[in-house]
Design a protein around this motif. Structure first.
Motif, PDB file in Angstrom:
ATOM      1  N   PHE A   9      68.556 -20.701 -19.407  1.00 44.51           N
ATOM      2  CA  PHE A   9      68.217 -19.306 -19.186  1.00 44.51           C
ATOM      3  C   PHE A   9      68.198 -18.558 -20.509  1.00 44.51           C
ATOM      4  CE2 PHE A   9      72.844 -19.599 -18.453  1.00 44.51           C
ATOM      5  CZ  PHE A   9      73.326 -18.649 -19.331  1.00 44.51           C
ATOM      6  N   VAL A  10      67.463 -17.421 -20.490  1.00 41.56           N
ATOM      7  CA  VAL A  10      67.313 -16.568 -21.668  1.00 41.56           C
ATOM      8  C   VAL A  10      67.920 -15.210 -21.358  1.00 41.56           C
ATOM      9  CG1 VAL A  10      65.654 -15.392 -23.164  1.00 41.56           C
ATOM     10  CG2 VAL A  10      65.245 -17.748 -22.458  1.00 41.56           C
ATOM     11  N   PHE A  11      68.683 -14.681 -22.283  1.00 47.24           N
ATOM     12  CA  PHE A  11      69.292 -13.370 -22.099  1.00 47.24           C
ATOM     13  C   PHE A  11      68.239 -12.267 -22.229  1.00 47.24           C
ATOM     14  CE2 PHE A  11      73.003 -15.885 -23.363  1.00 47.24           C
ATOM     15  CZ  PHE A  11      73.887 -15.526 -22.363  1.00 47.24           C
ATOM     16  N   ILE A  12      68.277 -11.333 -21.299  1.00 50.73           N
ATOM     17  CA  ILE A  12      67.365 -10.190 -21.284  1.00 50.73           C
ATOM     18  C   ILE A  12      68.070  -8.941 -21.798  1.00 50.73           C
ATOM     19  CG2 ILE A  12      65.850  -8.762 -19.843  1.00 50.73           C
ATOM     20  CD1 ILE A  12      64.960 -11.658 -20.196  1.00 50.73           C
ATOM     21  N   ASP A  13      69.341  -8.809 -21.477  1.00 51.37           N
ATOM     22  CA  ASP A  13      70.085  -7.632 -21.924  1.00 51.37           C
ATOM     23  C   ASP A  13      71.566  -7.977 -22.017  1.00 51.37           C
ATOM     24  OD1 ASP A  13      70.510  -5.085 -22.794  1.00 51.37           O
ATOM     25  OD2 ASP A  13      69.614  -4.100 -21.048  1.00 51.37           O
ATOM     26  N   ILE A  23      83.264  -8.357 -26.297  1.00 53.26           N
ATOM     27  CA  ILE A  23      83.930  -9.558 -25.781  1.00 53.26           C
ATOM     28  C   ILE A  23      83.463 -10.797 -26.544  1.00 53.26           C
ATOM     29  CG2 ILE A  23      84.147 -11.075 -23.764  1.00 53.26           C
ATOM     30  CD1 ILE A  23      84.007  -8.515 -22.026  1.00 53.26           C
ATOM     31  N   GLU A  24      82.165 -10.921 -26.766  1.00 49.14           N
ATOM     32  CA  GLU A  24      81.606 -12.100 -27.422  1.00 49.14           C
ATOM     33  C   GLU A  24      81.590 -11.966 -28.944  1.00 49.14           C
ATOM     34  OE1 GLU A  24      80.926 -14.820 -25.920  1.00 49.14           O
ATOM     35  OE2 GLU A  24      81.267 -14.004 -23.915  1.00 49.14           O
ATOM     36  N   ASN A  25      81.875 -10.747 -29.403  1.00 50.47           N
ATOM     37  CA  ASN A  25      81.852 -10.472 -30.840  1.00 50.47           C
ATOM     38  C   ASN A  25      80.500 -10.842 -31.455  1.00 50.47           C
ATOM     39  OD1 ASN A  25      82.941  -9.510 -33.260  1.00 50.47           O
ATOM     40  ND2 ASN A  25      83.674 -11.545 -33.876  1.00 50.47           N
ATOM     41  N   LEU A  26      79.453 -10.496 -30.706  1.00 46.16           N
ATOM     42  CA  LEU A  26      78.085 -10.740 -31.148  1.00 46.16           C
ATOM     43  C   LEU A  26      77.239  -9.491 -30.882  1.00 46.16           C
ATOM     44  CD1 LEU A  26      77.388 -14.340 -29.783  1.00 46.16           C
ATOM     45  CD2 LEU A  26      77.470 -13.668 -32.198  1.00 46.16           C
ATOM     46  N   PRO A  27      76.417  -9.088 -31.834  1.00 47.28           N
ATOM     47  CA  PRO A  27      75.540  -7.936 -31.579  1.00 47.28           C
ATOM     48  C   PRO A  27      74.456  -8.305 -30.569  1.00 47.28           C
ATOM     49  CG  PRO A  27      75.012  -8.913 -33.690  1.00 47.28           C
ATOM     50  CD  PRO A  27      76.245  -9.619 -33.200  1.00 47.28           C
ATOM     51  N   LYS A  28      74.018  -7.314 -29.871  1.00 51.46           N
ATOM     52  CA  LYS A  28      73.009  -7.495 -28.828  1.00 51.46           C
ATOM     53  C   LYS A  28      71.750  -8.161 -29.375  1.00 51.46           C
ATOM     54  CE  LYS A  28      70.183  -4.698 -25.668  1.00 51.46           C
ATOM     55  NZ  LYS A  28      69.963  -3.346 -25.133  1.00 51.46           N
ATOM     56  N   GLU A  29      71.354  -7.797 -30.608  1.00 51.35           N
ATOM     57  CA  GLU A  29      70.125  -8.318 -31.191  1.00 51.35           C
ATOM     58  C   GLU A  29      70.146  -9.839 -31.342  1.00 51.35           C
ATOM     59  OE1 GLU A  29      71.884  -5.841 -32.361  1.00 51.35           O
ATOM     60  OE2 GLU A  29      70.565  -4.166 -31.794  1.00 51.35           O
ATOM     61  N   GLU A  30      71.341 -10.427 -31.495  1.00 52.00           N
ATOM     62  CA  GLU A  30      71.438 -11.875 -31.652  1.00 52.00           C
ATOM     63  C   GLU A  30      71.497 -12.604 -30.310  1.00 52.00           C
ATOM     64  OE1 GLU A  30      74.562 -13.121 -34.226  1.00 52.00           O
ATOM     65  OE2 GLU A  30      74.058 -11.703 -35.827  1.00 52.00           O
ATOM     66  N   ILE A  31      71.644 -11.842 -29.260  1.00 55.47           N
ATOM     67  CA  ILE A  31      71.781 -12.434 -27.926  1.00 55.47           C
ATOM     68  C   ILE A  31      70.467 -12.373 -27.148  1.00 55.47           C
ATOM     69  CG2 ILE A  31      72.922 -12.214 -25.693  1.00 55.47           C
ATOM     70  CD1 ILE A  31      74.737 -13.291 -27.839  1.00 55.47           C
ATOM     71  N   ASN A  69      66.852 -12.507 -25.831  1.00 53.45           N
ATOM     72  CA  ASN A  69      65.737 -13.434 -26.047  1.00 53.45           C
ATOM     73  C   ASN A  69      66.182 -14.778 -26.611  1.00 53.45           C
ATOM     74  OD1 ASN A  69      63.822 -11.577 -25.095  1.00 53.45           O
ATOM     75  ND2 ASN A  69      63.662 -10.634 -27.120  1.00 53.45           N
ATOM     76  N   HIS A  70      67.484 -15.063 -26.540  1.00 52.56           N
ATOM     77  CA  HIS A  70      67.987 -16.370 -26.950  1.00 52.56           C
ATOM     78  C   HIS A  70      68.580 -17.086 -25.738  1.00 52.56           C
ATOM     79  CE1 HIS A  70      67.767 -14.325 -30.830  1.00 52.56           C
ATOM     80  NE2 HIS A  70      67.722 -15.535 -31.382  1.00 52.56           N
ATOM     81  N   VAL A  71      68.677 -18.398 -25.849  1.00 50.90           N
ATOM     82  CA  VAL A  71      69.226 -19.169 -24.745  1.00 50.90           C
ATOM     83  C   VAL A  71      70.744 -19.113 -24.780  1.00 50.90           C
ATOM     84  CG1 VAL A  71      67.244 -20.715 -24.590  1.00 50.90           C
ATOM     85  CG2 VAL A  71      69.143 -21.274 -26.114  1.00 50.90           C
ATOM     86  N   LYS A  72      71.354 -19.599 -23.727  1.00 51.14           N
ATOM     87  CA  LYS A  72      72.790 -19.427 -23.541  1.00 51.14           C
ATOM     88  C   LYS A  72      73.626 -20.141 -24.616  1.00 51.14           C
ATOM     89  CE  LYS A  72      72.999 -23.447 -20.509  1.00 51.14           C
ATOM     90  NZ  LYS A  72      73.074 -23.956 -19.181  1.00 51.14           N
ATOM     91  N   GLU A  73      73.048 -21.215 -25.235  1.00 52.76           N
ATOM     92  CA  GLU A  73      73.849 -21.966 -26.192  1.00 52.76           C
ATOM     93  C   GLU A  73      74.329 -21.150 -27.384  1.00 52.76           C
ATOM     94  OE1 GLU A  73      71.218 -23.066 -24.725  1.00 52.76           O
ATOM     95  OE2 GLU A  73      71.757 -24.981 -23.826  1.00 52.76           O
ATOM     96  N   ILE A  74      73.744 -19.979 -27.565  1.00 53.97           N
ATOM     97  CA  ILE A  74      74.086 -19.179 -28.753  1.00 53.97           C
ATOM     98  C   ILE A  74      75.564 -18.793 -28.794  1.00 53.97           C
ATOM     99  CG2 ILE A  74      73.589 -16.902 -27.772  1.00 53.97           C
ATOM    100  CD1 ILE A  74      72.306 -16.243 -30.496  1.00 53.97           C
ATOM    101  N   TYR A  75      76.214 -18.707 -27.652  1.00 53.34           N
ATOM    102  CA  TYR A  75      77.624 -18.343 -27.701  1.00 53.34           C
ATOM    103  C   TYR A  75      78.535 -19.391 -27.066  1.00 53.34           C
ATOM    104  CZ  TYR A  75      77.512 -16.961 -22.741  1.00 53.34           C
ATOM    105  OH  TYR A  75      77.403 -16.951 -21.373  1.00 53.34           O
ATOM    106  N   LYS A  76      78.030 -20.625 -26.920  1.00 52.59           N
ATOM    107  CA  LYS A  76      78.886 -21.695 -26.400  1.00 52.59           C
ATOM    108  C   LYS A  76      79.953 -22.041 -27.427  1.00 52.59           C
ATOM    109  CE  LYS A  76      76.150 -24.257 -23.024  1.00 52.59           C
ATOM    110  NZ  LYS A  76      75.530 -25.559 -22.741  1.00 52.59           N
ATOM    111  N   PRO A  77      81.202 -22.328 -26.995  1.00 53.26           N
ATOM    112  CA  PRO A  77      82.243 -22.698 -27.946  1.00 53.26           C
ATOM    113  C   PRO A  77      81.982 -24.098 -28.533  1.00 53.26           C
ATOM    114  CG  PRO A  77      83.027 -22.903 -25.670  1.00 53.26           C
ATOM    115  CD  PRO A  77      81.675 -22.251 -25.605  1.00 53.26           C
TER     116      PRO A  77
END
Length: 300
Positions: free
Chosen positions: A270-274, A282-290, A292-300
């Motif tokens: 899946f791809v993040f829309i918002d 919580i994820e310590n990631l800015p929205k811009e990096e999340i 339109n990217h797939v879920k693996e971007i914040y997998k541990p």
């Protein structure tokens, strides 16, 4: 006179006071479908018609007047129903002359046009749609029934001219409508606009979508167009917009992290829309990096 009688394209018949046929021409023989010798043994009451009263009764009514123009249908013995236009008048103390034309085809065309107009009027009513025509050379304006309904104007009052139409347009929309119309006329192009109008009958406000196009043909240079009441759509859009704004505020201010995503690759990923602000923390990631990217971007 005899040659005119026999060679006339119109059916001509002469009857006596009792309604008996005294003389008929060739066109009458063809129109009614009886041989001349048989025709001259007949009475007007012998004609088969679906009109009430019948032919004999109508003939008596005519005798009281002495002159009449009218229509009646006649059941031809071979070809069926015909519609005849007649002119009847006395030509002497005891004789009457009738001149008849077969207007069956004309009546069929008139009925087809009537039905077509009825269907179009009903379609306009159902779709809240109206059409118009403006002849630049004559200044003539035509409004369909649907356009009278949209503007809440009685048909007997006739269409508005464009200055009067402009007065019915919301003041905030008048300039853009005039500009769009002028541009279309100057370039022989098309005109489209969405604006608000005030109805005549109750001063209520409607949103309409209007379009027009320049046409030049044997009828002259004209603009032909349409107007559709889109008030319900505009209301729905406003409701949806308000709902979206409320959801956006709720999404933005929720203390819990919320992510919106859509499936891709047949549900394998899946791809993040918002991503709301709480999720960013919580994820310590800015929205811009999340987004339109797939879920693996914040997998541990």
């Amino acid at each position: 006179l005899g040659a005119i009688f026999n060679n006339s394209l119109n059916a001509i018949v002469v009857t006596d006071e009792a309604g008996n046929y005294v003389s008929v021409n060739k066109a009458a023989v063809e129109m009614f479908g009886y041989p001349e010798d048989e025709f001259l043994t007949m009475n007007v009451g012998d004609l088969e018609t679906t009109y009430l009263p019948g032919a004999a009764e109508r003939y008596q009514e005519y005798l009281e007047k002495g002159r009449e123009i009218g229509e009646f249908d006649y059941i031809h013995p071979e070809t069926g129903k015909k519609i005849l236009l007649y002119y009847a008048s006395r030509i002497g103390d005891n004789l009457n002359l009738s001149i008849l034309s077969d207007i069956t085809d004309q009546k069929i065309i008139e009925e087809q046009l009537r039905r077509t107009q009825l269907i179009l009027s009903e379609a306009e009513r159902i779709s809240k749609f109206g059409s118009w025509e403006w002849n630049f050379e004559t200044g003539d304006l035509f409004w369909s029934d649907g356009l009278y309904e949209i503007f809440g104007r009685k048909k007997e009052d006739g269409p508005l001219d464009f200055d009067e139409i402009m007065e019915q347009i919301h003041p905030e929309d008048q300039e853009k409508v005039q500009k769009s119309l002028d541009q279309a006329i100057s370039s022989d192009g098309k005109y489209t606009e969405i604006y608000r109008i005030k109805r005549f009958n109750n001063n209520s406000e409607l949103w309409v979508y209007a379009e027009g196009e320049i046409v030049e043909d044997e009828y002259g240079k004209r603009m032909i167009g349409s107007v559709q009441d889109i008030s319900e759509r505009k209301i729905a859009e406003e409701v949806l917009k308000e709902s979206e704004n409320k959801f956006r505020e709720l999404f933005k201010n929720m203390p819990s992290g919320v992510a919106v995503y859509e499936p891709v690759e047949d549900g394998e990923d899946f791809v993040f829309i918002d991503f709301n602000p709480a999720a960013e923390k919580i994820e310590n990631l800015p929205k811009e990096e999340i987004v339109n990217h797939v879920k693996e971007i914040y997998k541990p």
